[in-house]
Design an enzyme around this catalytic site. Structure first.
Site, PDB file in Angstrom:
ATOM      1  N   HIS A 191       0.617  -1.005   0.121  1.00  0.00           N
ATOM      2  CA  HIS A 191      -0.150  -0.566   0.148  1.00  0.00           C
ATOM      3  C   HIS A 191       1.026   1.082   0.603  1.00  0.00           C
ATOM      4  CE1 HIS A 191      -3.722  -1.677   1.244  1.00  0.00           C
ATOM      5  NE2 HIS A 191      -3.409  -2.929   1.016  1.00  0.00           N
ATOM      6  N   ASP A 246      -5.842   5.927   1.634  1.00  0.00           N
ATOM      7  CA  ASP A 246      -5.774   4.610   1.624  1.00  0.00           C
ATOM      8  C   ASP A 246      -6.444   3.907   1.843  1.00  0.00           C
ATOM      9  OD1 ASP A 246      -3.922   2.215   0.711  1.00  0.00           O
ATOM     10  OD2 ASP A 246      -5.173   1.249   2.281  1.00  0.00           O
ATOM     11  N   GLN A 259      13.174  -7.733  -6.331  1.00  0.00           N
ATOM     12  CA  GLN A 259      12.054  -8.090  -7.786  1.00  0.00           C
ATOM     13  C   GLN A 259      11.922  -7.633  -9.338  1.00  0.00           C
ATOM     14  OE1 GLN A 259       7.732  -9.698  -6.729  1.00  0.00           O
ATOM     15  NE2 GLN A 259       6.966  -7.972  -8.070  1.00  0.00           N
ATOM     16  N   GLU A 289       3.668  -5.118 -12.192  1.00  0.00           N
ATOM     17  CA  GLU A 289       5.611  -4.454 -12.419  1.00  0.00           C
ATOM     18  C   GLU A 289       5.121  -5.876 -13.383  1.00  0.00           C
ATOM     19  OE1 GLU A 289       6.571  -3.685  -7.874  1.00  0.00           O
ATOM     20  OE2 GLU A 289       6.895  -5.811  -8.584  1.00  0.00           O
ATOM     21  N   ALA A 340      -6.156 -12.502   0.191  1.00  0.00           N
ATOM     22  CA  ALA A 340      -6.391 -10.831   0.291  1.00  0.00           C
ATOM     23  C   ALA A 340      -7.372 -11.419  -0.634  1.00  0.00           C
ATOM     24  CB  ALA A 340      -5.500 -10.115   0.060  1.00  0.00           C
ATOM     25  N   GLU A 341      -7.539 -10.562  -2.027  1.00  0.00           N
ATOM     26  CA  GLU A 341      -8.099 -10.367  -3.038  1.00  0.00           C
ATOM     27  C   GLU A 341      -7.272 -10.544  -4.794  1.00  0.00           C
ATOM     28  OE1 GLU A 341      -5.501  -8.291  -2.745  1.00  0.00           O
ATOM     29  OE2 GLU A 341      -4.879  -6.987  -4.797  1.00  0.00           O
ATOM     30  N   GLN A 342      -6.252 -11.516  -4.304  1.00  0.00           N
ATOM     31  CA  GLN A 342      -5.649 -12.725  -4.954  1.00  0.00           C
ATOM     32  C   GLN A 342      -6.282 -13.323  -6.316  1.00  0.00           C
ATOM     33  OE1 GLN A 342      -2.443 -14.397  -2.356  1.00  0.00           O
ATOM     34  NE2 GLN A 342      -1.626 -11.799  -2.220  1.00  0.00           N
TER      35      GLN A 342
HETATM   36  N1  UDP Z   1       8.822  -7.460  -3.541  1.00  0.00           N
HETATM   37  C1  UDP Z   1      10.551  -7.158  -4.014  1.00  0.00           C
HETATM   38  N2  UDP Z   1      10.804  -8.483  -3.107  1.00  0.00           N
HETATM   39  C2  UDP Z   1      10.337 -10.125  -2.794  1.00  0.00           C
HETATM   40  C3  UDP Z   1       9.058  -9.681  -3.120  1.00  0.00           C
HETATM   41  C4  UDP Z   1       7.993  -8.866  -3.564  1.00  0.00           C
HETATM   42  O1  UDP Z   1      10.902  -6.608  -3.548  1.00  0.00           O
HETATM   43  O2  UDP Z   1      10.910 -10.537  -3.220  1.00  0.00           O
HETATM   44  C5  UDP Z   1       7.861  -6.234  -3.657  1.00  0.00           C
HETATM   45  C6  UDP Z   1       7.492  -6.462  -5.260  1.00  0.00           C
HETATM   46  O3  UDP Z   1       8.060  -5.820  -6.304  1.00  0.00           O
HETATM   47  C7  UDP Z   1       5.855  -5.566  -4.828  1.00  0.00           C
HETATM   48  C8  UDP Z   1       6.084  -5.751  -3.032  1.00  0.00           C
HETATM   49  O4  UDP Z   1       6.879  -5.808  -2.968  1.00  0.00           O
HETATM   50  O5  UDP Z   1       6.562  -3.791  -5.414  1.00  0.00           O
HETATM   51  C9  UDP Z   1       4.284  -6.688  -2.807  1.00  0.00           C
HETATM   52  O6  UDP Z   1       3.665  -6.334  -3.787  1.00  0.00           O
HETATM   53  P1  UDP Z   1       2.329  -6.352  -4.001  1.00  0.00           P
HETATM   54  O7  UDP Z   1       1.068  -6.029  -4.169  1.00  0.00           O
HETATM   55  O8  UDP Z   1       2.812  -7.630  -5.427  1.00  0.00           O
HETATM   56  O9  UDP Z   1       2.050  -7.764  -3.274  1.00  0.00           O
HETATM   57  P2  UDP Z   1       1.921  -7.758  -1.720  1.00  0.00           P
HETATM   58  O10 UDP Z   1       3.552  -7.828  -1.059  1.00  0.00           O
HETATM   59  O11 UDP Z   1       0.994  -6.469  -1.189  1.00  0.00           O
HETATM   60  O12 UDP Z   1       1.478  -9.215  -0.544  1.00  0.00           O
END
Ligand code: UDP
Length: 471
Positions: A3, A106, A340, A363, A378-380
């Site tokens: 977020h 948010d 990532q 991304e 979640a909403e995945q």
């Molecule tokens: N991310 C990262 N390295 C990792 C895993 C995730 O940098 O090993 C970053 C990814 O690039 C993204 C964020 O963490 O920007 C994850 O956000 P996302 O909404 O995909 O998933 P959430 O973590 O909220 O479930």
């Protein structure tokens, strides 16, 4: 972080295109901010973009913090941060150097609207997820009135305005138990969306035209929607972890489009049995891979949501015996958190096995990497459905009917298909089209940048003072 990152990237994009704005990011906390969080906000260009961490909230023993869902912890954090938010807003509004033209929150924070009203601020929602989920949430209060059973027991899929029909069992976890306090909190929170002057959504027209068109139809109590995406993290990930530089050097030596990146976001964890199957599946697929591995957890699929910064250093005892040795020519394993953005933007990366978090999805779209959709929480599941059946940029493995496990054979099959098969060629092509569409949306005359300008113009109209910067 899922977020915070899009929020601060939105702030950066706003001041980049409209340099007469200042932004102050006010962030509630549940403890000392993580290293990743501090790095993200400290890199912001002060004083144009400032940040304030609100004091950590206190959890009572009765809160049983460790057993609560991410949504419940967020809800508690927001409710208990309202007094400190009010203090910060009071001093911002009182400052002669600022002229507060908009209060952007948010979507979890609709409770703060009441605080904003005390200071006569125009409130906007920032929705870091996609238009499909937004359309679903705006429809939910109606659905809540129409349906009396649990959504997962509905025999027919639900028609969300502008979207593919979705089975109740694929709704976010929060909506799987309508008797729970979190569900009720969520519905109340969504009802307050109508108090916003506008909703900013991290998506763009070509990716979600159906949902965005439905959202743009005027209805009483439905605020205007501003699609300004894709917003993704800019700049490189900071780390002194040698495994990260090793990983990028290793990627430099791989053929283009040949490596599958496997990561489940900040929170996603798999069970011991599933980690085992995934390891064998990757091995059997004979494809190159980089796998960001977290310690398995048999209780929760979101076990590391608030603690991903606590890297365990390369303890991979839970992986199948001999796995690392047998795959060392073809695969790399990184502990907990990987670079990532750098991996997805690298030419050697040809696929992404993802939990379908919206940031990870965008991304991949921006860098044109096709997906294997493996939703966890979640909403995945809704995102996965949209990506595989509507936008068609993802393949999806089938879990076992009984235990829900995705077997090694199924994993090997879908990984091979993505990297070498006919279906893989199809989703790769579609993803390239989306990559182009994303870059067009962000051109000076692209749909998202024009929408941002519309919003900026609206905020400038709110400016009453004739001097100073606009917050
Ligand atoms: N991310 C990262 N390295 C990792 C895993 C995730 O940098 O090993 C970053 C990814 O690039 C993204 C964020 O963490 O920007 C994850 O956000 P996302 O909404 O995909 O998933 P959430 O973590 O909220 O479930």
């Amino acid at each position: 972080m899922g977020h915070v990152i899009p929020f601060i990237e939105f702030a950066k994009r706003l001041v980049h295109h409209h340099d007469d704005f200042n932004v102050t990011c006010i962030i509630p906390t549940i403890g000392p901010p993580s290293t990743a969080m501090k790095a993200a906000v400290e890199a912001l260009p002060a004083p144009t973009i400032n940040h304030i961490f609100l004091p950590p909230i206190i959890f009572d023993d009765d809160d049983q913090y460790s057993t609560k869902s991410p949504e419940t912890i967020l809800a508690l954090a927001i409710t208990r941060s309202l007094p400190s938010l009010a203090c910060e807003l009071k001093s911002l509004v009182a400052s002669s150097r600022t002229n507060v033209v908009a209060f952007v929150v948010d979507f979890f924070c609709t409770e703060t609207f009441e605080v904003a009203r005390e200071f006569n601020l125009s409130s906007y929602l920032f929705f870091p997820s996609n238009a499909m989920v937004l359309s679903f949430l705006l429809y939910l209060p109606k659905l809540d009135e129409m349906v009396s059973c649990e959504f997962k027991d509905l025999t027919e899929p639900v028609k969300i305005p502008g979207c593919l029909p979705v089975h109740g069992r694929d709704f976010a976890d929060t909506f799987q138990d309508r008797t729970s306090g979190t569900y009720k909190w969520f519905v109340d929170m969504i009802k307050k969306f109508s108090l916003a002057r506008g909703i900013i959504v991290n998506s763009f027209m070509d990716l979600e035209s159906g949902a965005l068109k439905a959202l743009s139809e005027e209805e009483p109590g439905k605020p205007p929607v501003y699609p300004i995406g894709p917003i993704i993290r800019s700049g490189s990930s900071e780390s002194d972890d040698v495994s990260w530089s090793d990983c990028l050097t290793w990627l430099d030596n791989q053929p283009s489009d040949s490596v599958l990146f496997v990561a489940f976001g900040s929170g996603g964890t798999l069970s011991h049995a599933q980690v085992n199957e995934l390891a064998f599946g990757l091995e059997m697929s004979q494809q190159r891979f980089i796998w960001v591995v977290k310690t398995p957890n048999d209780e929760s699929a979101s076990a590391t949501y608030f603690s991903v910064q606590n890297h365990q250093k390369n303890h991979f005892d839970f992986l199948p015996e001999g796995f690392l040795e047998r795959t060392k020519e073809r695969g790399l394993v990184i502990s907990s958190w990987g670079p990532q953005i750098e991996v997805l933007s690298h030419g050697a990366t040809g696929g992404f096995l993802t939990h379908c978090g919206w940031n990870s999805t965008l991304e991949s779209v921006v860098y044109g990497v096709p997906l294997i959709a493996w939703p966890l929480y979640a909403e995945q599941r809704m995102n996965a459905l949209m990506l595989s059946e509507d936008v068609r940029v993802a393949l999806r493995p089938n879990p076992n009917e009984g235990d829900g496990l995705v077997t090694r054979e199924e994993i090997a099959k879908v990984v091979k298909e993505l990297m070498e098969g006919e279906a893989g060629i199809g989703v790769r092509k579609r993803m390239r089209v989306m990559k182009h569409a994303a870059s067009m949306a962000l051109m000076e005359d692209g749909s998202s940048i024009k929408t941002l300008s519309k919003l900026a113009l609206e905020w400038k109209k709110n400016q009453t003072a004739s001097y100073g910067k606009t917050n």
